[in-house]
Design a protein around this motif. Structure first.
Motif, PDB file in Angstrom:
ATOM      1  N   ILE A   1       0.657  -1.200  -0.130  1.00 23.91           N
ATOM      2  CA  ILE A   1      -0.076  -0.101   0.000  1.00 23.91           C
ATOM      3  C   ILE A   1       0.942   1.422  -0.048  1.00 23.91           C
ATOM      4  O   ILE A   1       0.777   2.155  -0.761  1.00 23.91           O
ATOM      5  CB  ILE A   1      -1.008  -0.089   1.330  1.00 23.91           C
ATOM      6  CG1 ILE A   1      -2.097  -1.125   1.114  1.00 23.91           C
ATOM      7  CG2 ILE A   1      -1.627   1.311   1.197  1.00 23.91           C
ATOM      8  CD1 ILE A   1      -2.917  -1.461   2.395  1.00 23.91           C
ATOM      9  N   LEU A   2       2.024   1.099   1.035  1.00 20.11           N
ATOM     10  CA  LEU A   2       2.694   2.255   0.910  1.00 20.11           C
ATOM     11  C   LEU A   2       3.578   2.341  -0.485  1.00 20.11           C
ATOM     12  O   LEU A   2       3.746   3.633  -0.860  1.00 20.11           O
ATOM     13  CB  LEU A   2       3.690   2.240   2.158  1.00 20.11           C
ATOM     14  CG  LEU A   2       3.012   2.489   3.528  1.00 20.11           C
ATOM     15  CD1 LEU A   2       4.029   1.999   4.791  1.00 20.11           C
ATOM     16  CD2 LEU A   2       2.413   3.909   3.695  1.00 20.11           C
ATOM     17  N   ASP A   3       3.962   1.460  -1.055  1.00 18.69           N
ATOM     18  CA  ASP A   3       4.509   1.422  -2.300  1.00 18.69           C
ATOM     19  C   ASP A   3       3.658   1.980  -3.203  1.00 18.69           C
ATOM     20  O   ASP A   3       4.034   2.748  -4.232  1.00 18.69           O
ATOM     21  CB  ASP A   3       5.048   0.104  -2.656  1.00 18.69           C
ATOM     22  CG  ASP A   3       6.315  -0.272  -1.980  1.00 18.69           C
ATOM     23  OD1 ASP A   3       7.092   0.520  -1.245  1.00 18.69           O
ATOM     24  OD2 ASP A   3       6.538  -1.405  -2.236  1.00 18.69           O
ATOM     25  N   GLY A   4       2.294   1.633  -3.391  1.00 16.89           N
ATOM     26  CA  GLY A   4       1.419   2.265  -4.293  1.00 16.89           C
ATOM     27  C   GLY A   4       1.259   3.898  -4.024  1.00 16.89           C
ATOM     28  O   GLY A   4       0.946   4.620  -5.005  1.00 16.89           O
ATOM     29  N   LEU A   5       1.425   4.246  -3.076  1.00 17.72           N
ATOM     30  CA  LEU A   5       1.307   5.611  -2.718  1.00 17.72           C
ATOM     31  C   LEU A   5       2.366   6.271  -3.135  1.00 17.72           C
ATOM     32  O   LEU A   5       2.554   7.633  -3.500  1.00 17.72           O
ATOM     33  CB  LEU A   5       0.995   5.987  -1.135  1.00 17.72           C
ATOM     34  CG  LEU A   5      -0.172   5.444  -0.616  1.00 17.72           C
ATOM     35  CD1 LEU A   5      -0.271   5.494   1.080  1.00 17.72           C
ATOM     36  CD2 LEU A   5      -1.510   6.243  -1.283  1.00 17.72           C
ATOM     37  N   THR A   6       3.488   5.809  -2.940  1.00 19.37           N
ATOM     38  CA  THR A   6       4.894   6.391  -3.508  1.00 19.37           C
ATOM     39  C   THR A   6       4.724   6.403  -5.264  1.00 19.37           C
ATOM     40  O   THR A   6       5.091   7.091  -5.678  1.00 19.37           O
ATOM     41  CB  THR A   6       6.110   5.303  -3.203  1.00 19.37           C
ATOM     42  OG1 THR A   6       6.379   5.639  -1.569  1.00 19.37           O
ATOM     43  CG2 THR A   6       7.381   5.970  -3.761  1.00 19.37           C
ATOM     44  N   TRP A   7       4.076   5.488  -5.691  1.00 23.52           N
ATOM     45  CA  TRP A   7       4.039   5.204  -7.020  1.00 23.52           C
ATOM     46  C   TRP A   7       3.241   6.351  -7.664  1.00 23.52           C
ATOM     47  O   TRP A   7       3.371   7.063  -8.499  1.00 23.52           O
ATOM     48  CB  TRP A   7       3.199   4.045  -7.596  1.00 23.52           C
ATOM     49  CG  TRP A   7       2.819   4.002  -8.735  1.00 23.52           C
ATOM     50  CD1 TRP A   7       3.339   3.835  -9.985  1.00 23.52           C
ATOM     51  CD2 TRP A   7       1.358   3.991  -9.453  1.00 23.52           C
ATOM     52  NE1 TRP A   7       2.368   3.840 -11.104  1.00 23.52           N
ATOM     53  CE2 TRP A   7       1.210   3.759 -10.682  1.00 23.52           C
ATOM     54  CE3 TRP A   7       0.130   3.781  -8.600  1.00 23.52           C
ATOM     55  CZ2 TRP A   7       0.029   3.760 -11.476  1.00 23.52           C
ATOM     56  CZ3 TRP A   7      -1.069   3.953  -9.203  1.00 23.52           C
ATOM     57  CH2 TRP A   7      -1.322   3.777 -10.592  1.00 23.52           C
ATOM     58  N   LEU A   8       1.953   6.711  -6.711  1.00 21.62           N
ATOM     59  CA  LEU A   8       1.278   7.922  -7.225  1.00 21.62           C
ATOM     60  C   LEU A   8       1.822   9.323  -7.055  1.00 21.62           C
ATOM     61  O   LEU A   8       1.659  10.040  -7.739  1.00 21.62           O
ATOM     62  CB  LEU A   8       0.152   8.026  -6.381  1.00 21.62           C
ATOM     63  CG  LEU A   8      -1.071   6.856  -6.658  1.00 21.62           C
ATOM     64  CD1 LEU A   8      -2.115   6.890  -5.663  1.00 21.62           C
ATOM     65  CD2 LEU A   8      -1.816   6.990  -7.933  1.00 21.62           C
TER      66      LEU A   8
END
Length: 282
Positions: free
Chosen positions: A80-87
């Motif tokens: 989830i945190l990786d996904g937010l970094t992607w955004l």
């Protein structure tokens, strides 16, 4: 005869889509401790992705550069945190980005810390404070996303409405919607909007047919243009607010004989969330 170059073809394709839209869709589904699993949350995110990438509806681009879907075992805290970094990276490279973060799963307050947590796949119910995703960490990650338009949707507090049996949650974990303080923190910054599926200790219900949560069902209706006028080419934030504010309480009363009141908080004026019927709206 007009020459069609590769660059002009790409521009034509992009203009037919909501090309600056990026979405992280999180449906917790199964958890490592099975009694916390919420299978319907996966149905939520799958249905939401379907409408977002439909070229005749929202018209987001259907690729890994624009849509990231996390479900079941994929919904780890780190993912989830990786996904937010992607955004964050997408917003940094696209100044016109519209960012969507949708979470469907358990959420509540740990009475031992008085902190709010979102419960992801790999949390440990005996150590929520150190294994679940805290609202503080979630908020800090969202603050790093420097997008002009950021829309966060939290469909949580499923303890009674979606869990297999009431009382399975740990006694020191109180299922509740996002507290006002957390919402205020989430919406800090320009172009931010935060939607929650319910208020306070209200339940977020599923539909009687089990197809998806009641809130997501009506959200998808709105994304399909239920609150738009003929000739509209975009689905606006206000269209979603108007539709959800009316239909969710009505359905909760009619289908579940209960109260469920969605909450909306925005830090700017209206903005588009998606295209309406793709580029071929009439």
């Amino acid at each position: 005869m007009t020459n069609i170059t590769p660059s002009s073809l790409v521009c034509a394709i992009m203009s037919n889509h909501f090309a600056h839209g990026y979405a992280l869709l999180i449906g917790v589904g199964t958890t490592a401790e099975s009694r916390w699993s919420l299978p319907v949350t996966v149905k939520d995110v799958q249905a939401l992705k379907t409408v977002l990438i439909d070229p005749n509806l929202c018209a987001y681009l259907d690729d890994s550069e624009h849509i990231r879907l996390l479900q079941n075992q994929q919904t780890t805290r780190s993912a989830i945190l990786d996904g937010l970094t992607w955004l964050k990276e997408k917003a940094a490279t696209d100044r016109d980005a519209t960012i969507v973060v949708f979470y469907s799963g358990h959420g509540g307050i740990d009475t031992s810390t008085q902190c709010y947590y979102l419960v992801q796949h790999d949390f440990n119910s005996t150590d929520i404070a150190n294994t679940a995703l805290s609202a503080q960490e979630f908020t800090e990650a969202l603050r790093q996303i420097q997008a002009k338009r950021l829309w966060v949707v939290i469909d949580s507090c499923h303890a009674e409405g979606m869990a297999t049996a009431k009382g399975e949650l740990p006694a020191d974990f109180i299922a509740t919607a996002l507290p006002k303080g957390v919402v205020d923190a989430l919406k800090q910054g320009e172009g931010r909007a935060v939607f929650t599926s319910s208020r306070g200790n209200q339940v977020s219900w599923i539909r009687p047919d089990g197809t998806m949560s009641l809130y997501t069902y009506h959200l998808i209706e709105a994304l399909r243009g239920a609150a738009n006028q003929p000739g509209d080419s975009k689905v606006m934030l206000s269209n979603l607010i108007n539709h959800l504010g009316k239909t969710v309480p009505e359905s909760a009363r009619t289908l579940r004989q209960a109260e469920q009141t969605p909450f909306f908080d925005t830090a700017m004026e209206d903005f588009p969330i998606a295209m309406l019927r793709g580029w071929n709206n009439s």
